[in-house]
Design a protein around this motif. Sequence first.
Motif, PDB file in Angstrom:
ATOM      1  N   HIS A 149      -0.040  -1.383 -11.389  1.00 27.33           N
ATOM      2  CA  HIS A 149       0.438  -0.185 -10.676  1.00 27.33           C
ATOM      3  C   HIS A 149       1.140  -0.636  -9.405  1.00 27.33           C
ATOM      4  O   HIS A 149       0.770  -1.649  -8.803  1.00 27.33           O
ATOM      5  CB  HIS A 149      -0.738   0.726 -10.320  1.00 27.33           C
ATOM      6  CG  HIS A 149      -0.370   1.967  -9.589  1.00 27.33           C
ATOM      7  ND1 HIS A 149       0.322   3.001 -10.175  1.00 27.33           N
ATOM      8  CD2 HIS A 149      -0.574   2.339  -8.300  1.00 27.33           C
ATOM      9  CE1 HIS A 149       0.521   3.970  -9.299  1.00 27.33           C
ATOM     10  NE2 HIS A 149      -0.010   3.594  -8.153  1.00 27.33           N
ATOM     11  N   THR A 150       2.163   0.098  -8.995  1.00 30.83           N
ATOM     12  CA  THR A 150       2.847  -0.187  -7.733  1.00 30.83           C
ATOM     13  C   THR A 150       3.024   1.099  -6.937  1.00 30.83           C
ATOM     14  O   THR A 150       3.097   2.190  -7.511  1.00 30.83           O
ATOM     15  CB  THR A 150       4.241  -0.818  -7.961  1.00 30.83           C
ATOM     16  OG1 THR A 150       5.090   0.125  -8.633  1.00 30.83           O
ATOM     17  CG2 THR A 150       4.140  -2.098  -8.785  1.00 30.83           C
ATOM     18  N   ARG A 151       3.103   0.935  -5.638  1.00 31.93           N
ATOM     19  CA  ARG A 151       3.445   2.068  -4.773  1.00 31.93           C
ATOM     20  C   ARG A 151       4.142   1.530  -3.521  1.00 31.93           C
ATOM     21  O   ARG A 151       3.911   0.381  -3.109  1.00 31.93           O
ATOM     22  CB  ARG A 151       2.211   2.892  -4.401  1.00 31.93           C
ATOM     23  CG  ARG A 151       1.154   2.176  -3.590  1.00 31.93           C
ATOM     24  CD  ARG A 151       0.010   3.138  -3.291  1.00 31.93           C
ATOM     25  NE  ARG A 151      -1.035   2.559  -2.465  1.00 31.93           N
ATOM     26  CZ  ARG A 151      -2.076   1.901  -2.914  1.00 31.93           C
ATOM     27  NH1 ARG A 151      -2.228   1.724  -4.217  1.00 31.93           N
ATOM     28  NH2 ARG A 151      -2.978   1.416  -2.085  1.00 31.93           N
ATOM     29  N   PRO A 152       5.011   2.336  -2.906  1.00 31.89           N
ATOM     30  CA  PRO A 152       5.721   1.879  -1.700  1.00 31.89           C
ATOM     31  C   PRO A 152       4.731   1.490  -0.605  1.00 31.89           C
ATOM     32  O   PRO A 152       3.687   2.130  -0.434  1.00 31.89           O
ATOM     33  CB  PRO A 152       6.542   3.103  -1.298  1.00 31.89           C
ATOM     34  CG  PRO A 152       6.682   3.903  -2.549  1.00 31.89           C
ATOM     35  CD  PRO A 152       5.405   3.700  -3.311  1.00 31.89           C
ATOM     36  N   PHE A 153       5.080   0.444   0.135  1.00 28.21           N
ATOM     37  CA  PHE A 153       4.201  -0.019   1.216  1.00 28.21           C
ATOM     38  C   PHE A 153       4.921   0.101   2.556  1.00 28.21           C
ATOM     39  O   PHE A 153       4.636   0.962   3.344  1.00 28.21           O
ATOM     40  CB  PHE A 153       3.762  -1.459   0.946  1.00 28.21           C
ATOM     41  CG  PHE A 153       2.782  -1.991   1.953  1.00 28.21           C
ATOM     42  CD1 PHE A 153       1.516  -1.430   2.070  1.00 28.21           C
ATOM     43  CD2 PHE A 153       3.127  -3.038   2.791  1.00 28.21           C
ATOM     44  CE1 PHE A 153       0.608  -1.907   3.003  1.00 28.21           C
ATOM     45  CE2 PHE A 153       2.222  -3.529   3.730  1.00 28.21           C
ATOM     46  CZ  PHE A 153       0.969  -2.967   3.832  1.00 28.21           C
ATOM     47  N   LYS A 154       5.863  -0.774   2.798  1.00 23.97           N
ATOM     48  CA  LYS A 154       6.705  -0.680   3.981  1.00 23.97           C
ATOM     49  C   LYS A 154       8.154  -0.756   3.517  1.00 23.97           C
ATOM     50  O   LYS A 154       8.420  -0.780   2.324  1.00 23.97           O
ATOM     51  CB  LYS A 154       6.379  -1.804   4.969  1.00 23.97           C
ATOM     52  CG  LYS A 154       4.990  -1.704   5.594  1.00 23.97           C
ATOM     53  CD  LYS A 154       4.753  -2.844   6.567  1.00 23.97           C
ATOM     54  CE  LYS A 154       3.372  -2.734   7.201  1.00 23.97           C
ATOM     55  NZ  LYS A 154       3.105  -3.857   8.132  1.00 23.97           N
ATOM     56  N   GLU A 155       9.071  -0.797   4.453  1.00 27.87           N
ATOM     57  CA  GLU A 155      10.481  -0.851   4.083  1.00 27.87           C
ATOM     58  C   GLU A 155      10.757  -2.026   3.144  1.00 27.87           C
ATOM     59  O   GLU A 155      10.464  -3.176   3.466  1.00 27.87           O
ATOM     60  CB  GLU A 155      11.352  -0.979   5.338  1.00 27.87           C
ATOM     61  CG  GLU A 155      12.836  -0.930   5.032  1.00 27.87           C
ATOM     62  CD  GLU A 155      13.675  -1.000   6.287  1.00 27.87           C
ATOM     63  OE1 GLU A 155      14.902  -1.034   6.146  1.00 27.87           O
ATOM     64  OE2 GLU A 155      13.101  -1.027   7.387  1.00 27.87           O
ATOM     65  N   ILE A 203      -6.178  -7.637  -8.245  1.00 30.72           N
ATOM     66  CA  ILE A 203      -5.858  -8.072  -6.891  1.00 30.72           C
ATOM     67  C   ILE A 203      -4.729  -7.212  -6.328  1.00 30.72           C
ATOM     68  O   ILE A 203      -3.757  -6.906  -7.024  1.00 30.72           O
ATOM     69  CB  ILE A 203      -5.419  -9.555  -6.877  1.00 30.72           C
ATOM     70  CG1 ILE A 203      -6.575 -10.448  -7.311  1.00 30.72           C
ATOM     71  CG2 ILE A 203      -4.939  -9.978  -5.497  1.00 30.72           C
ATOM     72  CD1 ILE A 203      -6.199 -11.911  -7.422  1.00 30.72           C
ATOM     73  N   SER A 204      -4.846  -6.844  -5.061  1.00 29.41           N
ATOM     74  CA  SER A 204      -3.787  -6.111  -4.365  1.00 29.41           C
ATOM     75  C   SER A 204      -2.864  -7.121  -3.679  1.00 29.41           C
ATOM     76  O   SER A 204      -3.327  -7.949  -2.887  1.00 29.41           O
ATOM     77  CB  SER A 204      -4.384  -5.164  -3.322  1.00 29.41           C
ATOM     78  OG  SER A 204      -5.231  -4.211  -3.931  1.00 29.41           O
ATOM     79  N   ILE A 205      -1.563  -7.047  -3.997  1.00 25.53           N
ATOM     80  CA  ILE A 205      -0.598  -8.015  -3.488  1.00 25.53           C
ATOM     81  C   ILE A 205       0.630  -7.282  -2.953  1.00 25.53           C
ATOM     82  O   ILE A 205       1.134  -6.359  -3.582  1.00 25.53           O
ATOM     83  CB  ILE A 205      -0.166  -9.003  -4.592  1.00 25.53           C
ATOM     84  CG1 ILE A 205      -1.379  -9.768  -5.136  1.00 25.53           C
ATOM     85  CG2 ILE A 205       0.881  -9.976  -4.085  1.00 25.53           C
ATOM     86  CD1 ILE A 205      -1.052 -10.722  -6.267  1.00 25.53           C
ATOM     87  N   ILE A 206       1.126  -7.709  -1.798  1.00 23.75           N
ATOM     88  CA  ILE A 206       2.342  -7.153  -1.214  1.00 23.75           C
ATOM     89  C   ILE A 206       3.527  -8.005  -1.641  1.00 23.75           C
ATOM     90  O   ILE A 206       3.485  -9.238  -1.573  1.00 23.75           O
ATOM     91  CB  ILE A 206       2.260  -7.131   0.323  1.00 23.75           C
ATOM     92  CG1 ILE A 206       1.128  -6.217   0.779  1.00 23.75           C
ATOM     93  CG2 ILE A 206       3.585  -6.655   0.919  1.00 23.75           C
ATOM     94  CD1 ILE A 206       0.889  -6.264   2.268  1.00 23.75           C
ATOM     95  N   GLY A 207       4.577  -7.351  -2.121  1.00 17.45           N
ATOM     96  CA  GLY A 207       5.783  -8.079  -2.507  1.00 17.45           C
ATOM     97  C   GLY A 207       7.018  -7.281  -2.150  1.00 17.45           C
ATOM     98  O   GLY A 207       6.956  -6.057  -1.954  1.00 17.45           O
TER      99      GLY A 207
END
Length: 266
Positions: A14-20, A35-39
Amino acid sequence: MSKELEYLPAFILHTRPFKENQLLMEMLVAGEGRISIIGYKGSKKNTAKTALMQPFRALVVQFKKNTGLRTLKTLDENQLLSKQLSALKSKSLFCGFYLNEVICRLCTADAEYETLYPLYVYSLRNLSDLSLSSNSHLDDAHTNLYLEWILRQFEHRLLQMLGYGISFEQELTMQQSICEDLHYQLLGDQGFVIDAAKPSSLHGKDLLAVSARLNTQVSLEDFVLLDNEAFLAFKRELTIAKSILRVCLHRHLGDKPLKSRELFRR
């Protein structure tokens, strides 16, 4: 000297917007778990990366652990596994979303689940089989039954992996083997206890048959060969399994409905 990051097989759940220009991705990583990962999002110039950042794409990833969340460093296609999986379509796709949602709801982020990735790949392989043109001879009834079997197997094995599973072969209070000739009642989400023969009770013979269905590999070719009697028996056993596993899942999922279930009602 910093330690070189490992390349690990993974799937995006699953994905959702995080920052710009960033995404917060829930990933299933081999040997790790959820695992939660920022990309960073793929850009218009990098359509290949954008195409990879989708559910059900077999990936190989590198990520770095910062304070709190992890940061994605590289993301590539897992070419070997990709060749073994076909794109999910129609009801197979809906089932895939169901797997992803149940994992995100039941599996704690950052907890190590070593067997979760193999279970997920096993289920995806079975789902992807339905998308192959060579299996177009399977009628709707057999296709639906095959999908039911995939989902029930996944639910059963996931609950066992999490320590929430129940035994279909052993009675709860006396720890005796389920007997074909006796009747049983499901006690909450804990297991089965001996009960009097009545409409709400479950026959021991049926519980043992359900156990066999949930623990045995069945190919699409096997489904094609089912005669009417075998088909109806299989369907009845999966109906029993669904009612039992639904009780067990509800205990841990709570009252919040699963969004993926709505797809099957459309």
